[in-house]
Design a protein around this motif. Structure first.
Motif, mmCIF file in Angstrom:
data_model
loop_
_atom_site.group_PDB
_atom_site.id
_atom_site.type_symbol
_atom_site.label_atom_id
_atom_site.label_comp_id
_atom_site.label_asym_id
_atom_site.label_seq_id
_atom_site.Cartn_x
_atom_site.Cartn_y
_atom_site.Cartn_z
ATOM 1 N N SER A 120 -37.459 129.541 -71.855
ATOM 2 C CA SER A 120 -37.170 128.535 -71.108
ATOM 3 C C SER A 120 -35.695 128.401 -70.895
ATOM 4 O O SER A 120 -34.912 128.366 -71.934
ATOM 5 C CB SER A 120 -37.971 127.250 -71.600
ATOM 6 N N SER A 121 -35.018 128.082 -69.765
ATOM 7 C CA SER A 121 -33.539 127.531 -69.621
ATOM 8 C C SER A 121 -33.392 126.175 -70.124
ATOM 9 O O SER A 121 -32.213 125.536 -70.318
ATOM 10 C CB SER A 121 -33.337 127.657 -68.040
ATOM 11 N N ASP A 122 -34.578 125.234 -70.481
ATOM 12 C CA ASP A 122 -34.460 124.133 -70.951
ATOM 13 C C ASP A 122 -33.966 124.033 -72.599
ATOM 14 O O ASP A 122 -34.996 124.415 -73.256
ATOM 15 C CB ASP A 122 -35.666 123.414 -70.790
ATOM 16 N N TYR B 63 -49.180 136.271 -73.715
ATOM 17 C CA TYR B 63 -47.669 136.179 -73.423
ATOM 18 C C TYR B 63 -47.543 135.687 -71.975
ATOM 19 O O TYR B 63 -46.537 135.037 -71.634
ATOM 20 C CB TYR B 63 -47.398 137.416 -73.902
ATOM 21 N N ALA B 64 -48.189 136.474 -71.205
ATOM 22 C CA ALA B 64 -47.966 136.228 -69.828
ATOM 23 C C ALA B 64 -48.091 134.735 -69.410
ATOM 24 O O ALA B 64 -47.403 134.036 -68.481
ATOM 25 C CB ALA B 64 -48.685 137.157 -68.813
ATOM 26 N N ARG B 65 -49.260 134.279 -69.855
ATOM 27 C CA ARG B 65 -49.531 132.703 -69.740
ATOM 28 C C ARG B 65 -48.435 132.008 -70.140
ATOM 29 O O ARG B 65 -48.075 130.750 -69.502
ATOM 30 C CB ARG B 65 -50.948 132.599 -70.131
ATOM 31 N N ARG B 66 -47.949 132.223 -71.149
ATOM 32 C CA ARG B 66 -47.047 131.349 -71.776
ATOM 33 C C ARG B 66 -45.407 131.496 -70.909
ATOM 34 O O ARG B 66 -45.167 130.432 -70.530
ATOM 35 C CB ARG B 66 -46.562 131.768 -73.171
ATOM 36 N N SER B 67 -45.457 132.642 -70.598
ATOM 37 C CA SER B 67 -44.188 132.962 -69.741
ATOM 38 C C SER B 67 -44.307 132.231 -68.347
ATOM 39 O O SER B 67 -43.433 131.159 -67.786
ATOM 40 C CB SER B 67 -43.775 134.187 -69.365
ATOM 41 N N LEU B 68 -45.582 132.176 -67.991
ATOM 42 C CA LEU B 68 -45.936 131.507 -66.635
ATOM 43 C C LEU B 68 -45.938 130.018 -66.904
ATOM 44 O O LEU B 68 -45.116 129.284 -65.667
ATOM 45 C CB LEU B 68 -47.198 131.856 -66.331
ATOM 46 N N THR B 69 -46.098 129.474 -67.932
ATOM 47 C CA THR B 69 -46.104 127.997 -67.940
ATOM 48 C C THR B 69 -44.391 127.520 -68.185
ATOM 49 O O THR B 69 -43.931 126.657 -67.506
ATOM 50 C CB THR B 69 -46.612 127.583 -69.248
ATOM 51 N N HIS B 70 -43.771 128.536 -68.840
ATOM 52 C CA HIS B 70 -42.246 127.928 -68.837
ATOM 53 C C HIS B 70 -41.669 128.239 -67.511
ATOM 54 O O HIS B 70 -40.710 127.341 -67.160
ATOM 55 C CB HIS B 70 -41.562 129.158 -69.683
ATOM 56 N N VAL B 71 -41.939 129.283 -66.760
ATOM 57 C CA VAL B 71 -41.615 129.505 -65.135
ATOM 58 C C VAL B 71 -41.973 127.902 -64.373
ATOM 59 O O VAL B 71 -40.930 127.548 -63.981
ATOM 60 C CB VAL B 71 -42.125 130.737 -64.715
ATOM 61 N N PHE B 72 -43.091 127.769 -64.626
ATOM 62 C CA PHE B 72 -43.730 126.721 -63.946
ATOM 63 C C PHE B 72 -42.610 125.270 -64.253
ATOM 64 O O PHE B 72 -42.243 124.481 -63.411
ATOM 65 C CB PHE B 72 -44.996 126.342 -63.895
ATOM 66 N N ILE B 73 -42.487 125.051 -65.581
ATOM 67 C CA ILE B 73 -41.926 123.793 -65.854
ATOM 68 C C ILE B 73 -40.299 123.985 -65.501
ATOM 69 O O ILE B 73 -39.841 122.917 -64.926
ATOM 70 C CB ILE B 73 -42.146 123.746 -67.512
ATOM 71 N N ARG B 77 -38.857 121.430 -62.383
ATOM 72 C CA ARG B 77 -37.895 120.761 -62.783
ATOM 73 C C ARG B 77 -36.793 120.861 -61.611
ATOM 74 O O ARG B 77 -36.266 119.662 -61.104
ATOM 75 C CB ARG B 77 -37.308 120.978 -63.954
ATOM 76 N N ARG B 78 -36.668 121.930 -61.238
ATOM 77 C CA ARG B 78 -35.795 122.306 -60.085
ATOM 78 C C ARG B 78 -36.448 121.684 -58.623
ATOM 79 O O ARG B 78 -35.768 120.998 -57.861
ATOM 80 C CB ARG B 78 -35.182 123.701 -59.836
ATOM 81 N N ALA B 79 -37.703 121.715 -58.585
ATOM 82 C CA ALA B 79 -38.476 121.497 -57.517
ATOM 83 C C ALA B 79 -38.436 119.780 -57.428
ATOM 84 O O ALA B 79 -38.284 119.535 -56.318
ATOM 85 C CB ALA B 79 -39.681 121.993 -57.395
ATOM 86 N N HIS B 80 -38.368 119.554 -58.268
ATOM 87 C CA HIS B 80 -38.494 117.993 -58.382
ATOM 88 C C HIS B 80 -37.285 117.343 -57.346
ATOM 89 O O HIS B 80 -37.260 116.415 -56.650
ATOM 90 C CB HIS B 80 -38.164 117.255 -59.766
ATOM 91 N N ARG B 81 -36.005 117.998 -57.343
ATOM 92 C CA ARG B 81 -35.020 117.689 -56.667
ATOM 93 C C ARG B 81 -35.108 118.111 -54.986
ATOM 94 O O ARG B 81 -34.252 117.473 -54.393
ATOM 95 C CB ARG B 81 -33.791 118.460 -57.311
ATOM 96 N N GLY B 119 -47.653 114.300 -63.913
ATOM 97 C CA GLY B 119 -46.193 114.884 -64.200
ATOM 98 C C GLY B 119 -46.345 116.351 -64.347
ATOM 99 O O GLY B 119 -47.535 116.832 -65.078
ATOM 100 N N PRO B 120 -45.416 117.315 -64.147
ATOM 101 C CA PRO B 120 -45.617 118.537 -64.720
ATOM 102 C C PRO B 120 -46.014 119.224 -66.051
ATOM 103 O O PRO B 120 -46.843 119.880 -66.166
ATOM 104 C CB PRO B 120 -44.299 119.281 -64.330
ATOM 105 N N ARG B 121 -45.688 118.306 -66.882
ATOM 106 C CA ARG B 121 -45.783 118.781 -68.529
ATOM 107 C C ARG B 121 -47.351 118.075 -68.722
ATOM 108 O O ARG B 121 -47.950 118.748 -69.543
ATOM 109 C CB ARG B 121 -44.692 118.138 -69.208
#
Lengths: 208, 176
Positions: A120-122, B63-73, B77-81, B119-121
């Motif tokens: 994560s970038s966070d 591993y892929a699901r974990r990466s997916l979750t990170h990408v989503f978060i 965060r960016r999408a929120h803006r 919220g996303p998290r």
């Protein structure tokens, strides 16, 4: 609402019909990203800044230089440690893990991430990252003595944590590094890297 | 690893698991299919760039699901803006459906709107805990937070969903 009810409700959203997607499109995108990364690294090499790039968020510790005069590789398990000093004030490291970069540095902690973009970038999300912590809590775990210094090894299924006390002349406390499993670190390289950490006067104890 | 070897493994993985990743992404993105597709594409690209890690992982899909979750978060965060948040009242959202909507469509819309109001998290906690059946500790590891945070986020999210989906049975019956 039972657990089954909730799962059934979630299924209603997850199971939306979608058109089939050709994996070739995903592969093309991924290869394109890989080529961009290669070009980026090549350009960074041309700058010739001794393979150390300064990022906006901190100090990069990437070492790409395999040519003559390259830093000595101290340990190589899945991660290569090279004898190259880098600073993440107030912490200084005598060894540099090849292919990892400082993401964030604070008086209480430093976060170092692999360069492959898998984390994560966070900076507050620690999954898959090296986290260097400084605190006053007593170390615990299996004892490992190396070169007259004592280390404690502990961990759970996802991480291994190594701890050691600071050396005379440094602020008193315990330095810990949380290593993600599956990232190529073995115990010898973990001990070597932790032993290379110097705690400067600006360091502060974290909570926890 | 040779590039063609990596590519062929990547294609096989994508063929086998893209649907699973898309389903998870759809839940994380509260039914926003375009956003979910973006998240999946970004995730697959990251996986390709780090294919050595995918190979070394105990479970490539986990591993892929974990990466997916990170990408989503990250994206959320960016999408929120840049995106307009979906804050519609689920009941109002349902009311806007055509009278001829099927029970499945009504249920989907209700659940989608309820997820969107988290919220996303919190949404990620719900998906990891109740869709993938991960335990609290594993969920905390993926999200990079404490188990206490997962428990409290989960409790709040479930209370919220219970409040919004409590009428699910009645609504389903009403449109049947």
């Amino acid at each position: 609402m039972t657990s089954d009810d909730l799962k059934h409700a979630l299924e209603s959203v997850a199971a939306t019909e979608r058109p089939a997607t050709d994996p070739a499109a995903d592969l093309a995108r991924a290869r394109s990203a890989a080529r961009r990364r290669t070009r980026r690294r090549f350009r960074a090499g041309l700058v010739g800044v001794a393979s150390v790039a300064v990022l906006a968020v901190g100090v990069s510790v990437v070492v790409d230089d395999d040519g003559p005069g390259a830093p000595t590789v101290i340990a190589s398990s899945g991660v290569e440690l090279v004898a190259k000093t880098f600073e993440a004030t107030p912490y200084t490291f005598d060894l540099t893990p090849r292919g990892w970069s400082v993401q964030a540095q604070q008086p209480t902690a430093v976060t170092i991430v692999p360069d492959d973009g898998s984390t994560s970038s966070d900076p507050d999300v620690f999954v898959g990252k090296l986290v260097i912590l400084f605190d006053a809590n007593p170390p615990d775990g299996r004892v490992v003595d190396r070169d007259g210094r004592r280390f404690w090894v502990s961990g759970d299924s996802g991480y291994t944590t190594l701890a050691t006390r600071t050396t005379p002349g440094e602020p008193s406390g315990v330095v810990r590094i949380q290593y993600p499993k599956g990232a190529g670190w073995d115990e010898a390289s973990m001990v070597d890297f932790l032993a290379s950490v110097h705690v400067g006067p600006g360091a502060r104890h974290g909570l926890g | 690893m040779r590039d063609d070897e990596r590519s062929s493994e990547f294609v096989a993985f994508t063929r086998a698991h893209r649907t699973d990743l898309m389903r998870t992404a759809a839940l994380l993105c509260a039914g926003d299919e375009a956003f979910a597709e973006d998240v999946v594409q970004t995730t697959l690209t990251r996986l390709y760039l780090a294919w050595g890690r995918v190979r070394r992982a105990d479970s490539a899909l986990a591993y892929a699901r974990r990466s997916l979750t990170h990408v989503f978060i990250d994206e959320a965060r960016r999408a929120h803006r840049r995106r307009e948040s979906v804050v519609a009242d689920p009941a109002l959202a349902l009311a806007s459906e055509p009278a001829t909507a099927t029970a499945d469509l009504a249920t989907r819309e209700l659940v989608r709107a309820a997820l969107a109001s988290l919220g996303p998290r919190q949404r990620a906690v719900v998906v990891l805990r109740h869709w993938h059946d991960l335990d609290v500790a594993e969920t905390a590891r993926i999200l990079g937070c404490s188990t206490g945070t997962v428990k409290s986020q989960n409790a709040r999210a479930l209370a919220h969903l219970r409040e919004h989906l409590g009428t699910l049975d009645r609504l389903t019956l009403e449109v049947s």
